[in-house]
Design a protein around this motif. Sequence first.
Motif, PDB file in Angstrom:
ATOM      1  N   ALA A 155      15.252   8.797  -3.513  1.00 42.85           N
ATOM      2  CA  ALA A 155      14.533   8.754  -2.235  1.00 42.85           C
ATOM      3  C   ALA A 155      13.039   8.618  -2.470  1.00 42.85           C
ATOM      4  CB  ALA A 155      14.845  10.011  -1.420  1.00 42.85           C
ATOM      5  N   HIS A 156      12.498   9.355  -3.460  1.00 39.80           N
ATOM      6  CA  HIS A 156      11.074   9.218  -3.784  1.00 39.80           C
ATOM      7  C   HIS A 156      10.755   7.788  -4.219  1.00 39.80           C
ATOM      8  CE1 HIS A 156       9.641  13.280  -3.340  1.00 39.80           C
ATOM      9  NE2 HIS A 156      10.512  13.777  -4.189  1.00 39.80           N
ATOM     10  N   ALA A 157      11.604   7.222  -5.088  1.00 42.35           N
ATOM     11  CA  ALA A 157      11.355   5.877  -5.614  1.00 42.35           C
ATOM     12  C   ALA A 157      11.392   4.832  -4.509  1.00 42.35           C
ATOM     13  CB  ALA A 157      12.378   5.547  -6.696  1.00 42.35           C
ATOM     14  N   LEU A 158      12.324   4.969  -3.585  1.00 38.60           N
ATOM     15  CA  LEU A 158      12.416   4.014  -2.483  1.00 38.60           C
ATOM     16  C   LEU A 158      11.213   4.132  -1.552  1.00 38.60           C
ATOM     17  CD1 LEU A 158      16.215   4.341  -1.644  1.00 38.60           C
ATOM     18  CD2 LEU A 158      15.084   2.323  -2.595  1.00 38.60           C
ATOM     19  N   LEU A 159      10.806   5.354  -1.260  1.00 37.07           N
ATOM     20  CA  LEU A 159       9.652   5.548  -0.380  1.00 37.07           C
ATOM     21  C   LEU A 159       8.363   5.041  -1.012  1.00 37.07           C
ATOM     22  CD1 LEU A 159      10.398   9.065   1.132  1.00 37.07           C
ATOM     23  CD2 LEU A 159      10.356   6.883   2.351  1.00 37.07           C
ATOM     24  N   ALA A 160       8.290   5.057  -2.349  1.00 36.29           N
ATOM     25  CA  ALA A 160       7.093   4.550  -3.028  1.00 36.29           C
ATOM     26  C   ALA A 160       6.851   3.083  -2.695  1.00 36.29           C
ATOM     27  CB  ALA A 160       7.222   4.738  -4.535  1.00 36.29           C
ATOM     28  N   ALA A 161       7.913   2.351  -2.388  1.00 38.37           N
ATOM     29  CA  ALA A 161       7.775   0.934  -2.055  1.00 38.37           C
ATOM     30  C   ALA A 161       7.161   0.722  -0.679  1.00 38.37           C
ATOM     31  CB  ALA A 161       9.136   0.238  -2.127  1.00 38.37           C
ATOM     32  N   THR A 162       7.002   1.798   0.105  1.00 37.41           N
ATOM     33  CA  THR A 162       6.404   1.670   1.436  1.00 37.41           C
ATOM     34  C   THR A 162       5.069   2.401   1.534  1.00 37.41           C
ATOM     35  OG1 THR A 162       7.487   3.641   2.378  1.00 37.41           O
ATOM     36  CG2 THR A 162       8.722   1.565   2.437  1.00 37.41           C
ATOM     37  N   ARG A 163       4.493   2.805   0.400  1.00 39.72           N
ATOM     38  CA  ARG A 163       3.169   3.440   0.440  1.00 39.72           C
ATOM     39  C   ARG A 163       2.165   2.529   1.138  1.00 39.72           C
ATOM     40  NH1 ARG A 163       0.984   7.308  -3.916  1.00 39.72           N
ATOM     41  NH2 ARG A 163      -0.910   6.206  -3.297  1.00 39.72           N
ATOM     42  N   ALA A 164       1.287   3.129   1.916  1.00 39.56           N
ATOM     43  CA  ALA A 164       0.322   2.337   2.681  1.00 39.56           C
ATOM     44  C   ALA A 164      -0.583   1.523   1.775  1.00 39.56           C
ATOM     45  CB  ALA A 164      -0.513   3.249   3.576  1.00 39.56           C
ATOM     46  N   ASP A 165      -0.988   2.082   0.621  1.00 48.52           N
ATOM     47  CA  ASP A 165      -1.881   1.329  -0.257  1.00 48.52           C
ATOM     48  C   ASP A 165      -1.162   0.146  -0.899  1.00 48.52           C
ATOM     49  OD1 ASP A 165      -0.321   3.006  -1.819  1.00 48.52           O
ATOM     50  OD2 ASP A 165      -1.996   3.878  -2.939  1.00 48.52           O
ATOM     51  N   LEU A 166       0.136   0.301  -1.199  1.00 49.33           N
ATOM     52  CA  LEU A 166       0.903  -0.825  -1.732  1.00 49.33           C
ATOM     53  C   LEU A 166       1.125  -1.887  -0.662  1.00 49.33           C
ATOM     54  CD1 LEU A 166       2.534  -2.228  -3.928  1.00 49.33           C
ATOM     55  CD2 LEU A 166       4.516  -0.853  -3.239  1.00 49.33           C
ATOM     56  N   VAL A 167       1.488  -1.445   0.553  1.00 48.33           N
ATOM     57  CA  VAL A 167       1.681  -2.393   1.655  1.00 48.33           C
ATOM     58  C   VAL A 167       0.395  -3.174   1.901  1.00 48.33           C
ATOM     59  CG1 VAL A 167       2.102  -2.577   4.143  1.00 48.33           C
ATOM     60  CG2 VAL A 167       3.514  -1.058   2.750  1.00 48.33           C
ATOM     61  N   GLU A 168      -0.742  -2.486   1.858  1.00 45.38           N
ATOM     62  CA  GLU A 168      -2.018  -3.159   2.059  1.00 45.38           C
ATOM     63  C   GLU A 168      -2.282  -4.168   0.952  1.00 45.38           C
ATOM     64  OE1 GLU A 168      -5.485  -4.247   3.926  1.00 45.38           O
ATOM     65  OE2 GLU A 168      -3.850  -2.999   4.667  1.00 45.38           O
ATOM     66  N   ARG A 169      -1.975  -3.801  -0.275  1.00 44.64           N
ATOM     67  CA  ARG A 169      -2.167  -4.710  -1.413  1.00 44.64           C
ATOM     68  C   ARG A 169      -1.310  -5.967  -1.258  1.00 44.64           C
ATOM     69  NH1 ARG A 169      -5.139  -6.086  -6.085  1.00 44.64           N
ATOM     70  NH2 ARG A 169      -3.774  -7.457  -7.293  1.00 44.64           N
ATOM     71  N   LEU A 170      -0.050  -5.778  -0.911  1.00 45.61           N
ATOM     72  CA  LEU A 170       0.871  -6.914  -0.824  1.00 45.61           C
ATOM     73  C   LEU A 170       0.572  -7.794   0.391  1.00 45.61           C
ATOM     74  CD1 LEU A 170       4.201  -5.097  -1.761  1.00 45.61           C
ATOM     75  CD2 LEU A 170       2.798  -6.569  -3.213  1.00 45.61           C
ATOM     76  N   ALA A 171       0.275  -7.169   1.529  1.00 51.81           N
ATOM     77  CA  ALA A 171       0.012  -7.934   2.748  1.00 51.81           C
ATOM     78  C   ALA A 171      -1.409  -8.467   2.791  1.00 51.81           C
ATOM     79  CB  ALA A 171       0.273  -7.070   3.977  1.00 51.81           C
ATOM     80  N   GLY A 172      -2.317  -7.846   2.003  1.00 50.82           N
ATOM     81  CA  GLY A 172      -3.716  -8.265   1.993  1.00 50.82           C
ATOM     82  C   GLY A 172      -4.030  -9.201   0.849  1.00 50.82           C
ATOM     83  N   PRO A 173      -4.516  -8.668  -0.290  1.00 49.16           N
ATOM     84  CA  PRO A 173      -4.928  -9.527  -1.411  1.00 49.16           C
ATOM     85  C   PRO A 173      -3.835 -10.473  -1.918  1.00 49.16           C
ATOM     86  CG  PRO A 173      -5.748  -7.313  -1.737  1.00 49.16           C
ATOM     87  CD  PRO A 173      -4.850  -7.247  -0.534  1.00 49.16           C
ATOM     88  N   GLU A 174      -2.572 -10.000  -1.948  1.00 49.01           N
ATOM     89  CA  GLU A 174      -1.516 -10.870  -2.466  1.00 49.01           C
ATOM     90  C   GLU A 174      -0.966 -11.816  -1.401  1.00 49.01           C
ATOM     91  OE1 GLU A 174       1.399  -9.113  -4.961  1.00 49.01           O
ATOM     92  OE2 GLU A 174      -0.047  -7.800  -5.966  1.00 49.01           O
TER      93      GLU A 174
END
Length: 203
Positions: A155-174
Amino acid sequence: MPEPERKTRKDAARNQRAVLEAADALFARAQSPEDLTMADVAAAAGVGKGTVFRAFGDRAGLLRALYEARLEPVRQAVETGPAPLGPDTPPQERVPALLDALLCFKLDNRRLALALEASGGGTTPYQAGHYEDWHGLLRSVLERIPGLTDPGFTAHALLAATRADLVERLAGPEGLAREDLRARLARYADRVVTARPADAPPE
């Protein structure tokens, strides 16, 4: 109950709603949400700064209240809604649906999610009350999947994929498009919930 006390409670509830509505509008328009102050929110709500502090404690408390208010429709769908989010959905289908709902919420609330996860004494989402709620929910669903080991860590590993900073990285710079992000997360979640245990015999 004395009438003055009832009036005080009604006034406090009205002020709280006004502050949340003002904060919601300000964060939606702000280019740099971290620059917004309690004084800005109080002025927009038409109340004194002390009223905001009494209602929410501090800026982090206001962010949490606003985040929870926006998250409430998702929570209701998870608790009582129909498939795929609702509790009657098979666990192998419900896990990807829950993660997709959380990802979409983070995408729709990118600035607020970043501001919240970066507040409260550190750049971590793990101190937020909603994180424990989502982890507990995912863990309980994962526990229903035959052969899946260590549901708490998963559950921790799956939730890590929705961290706000990761979402921002993927939807923003990438520059990943919304539907691409959702599809990638769905594939990842599906692989996790359908993976064969290491000691399982071949079919």
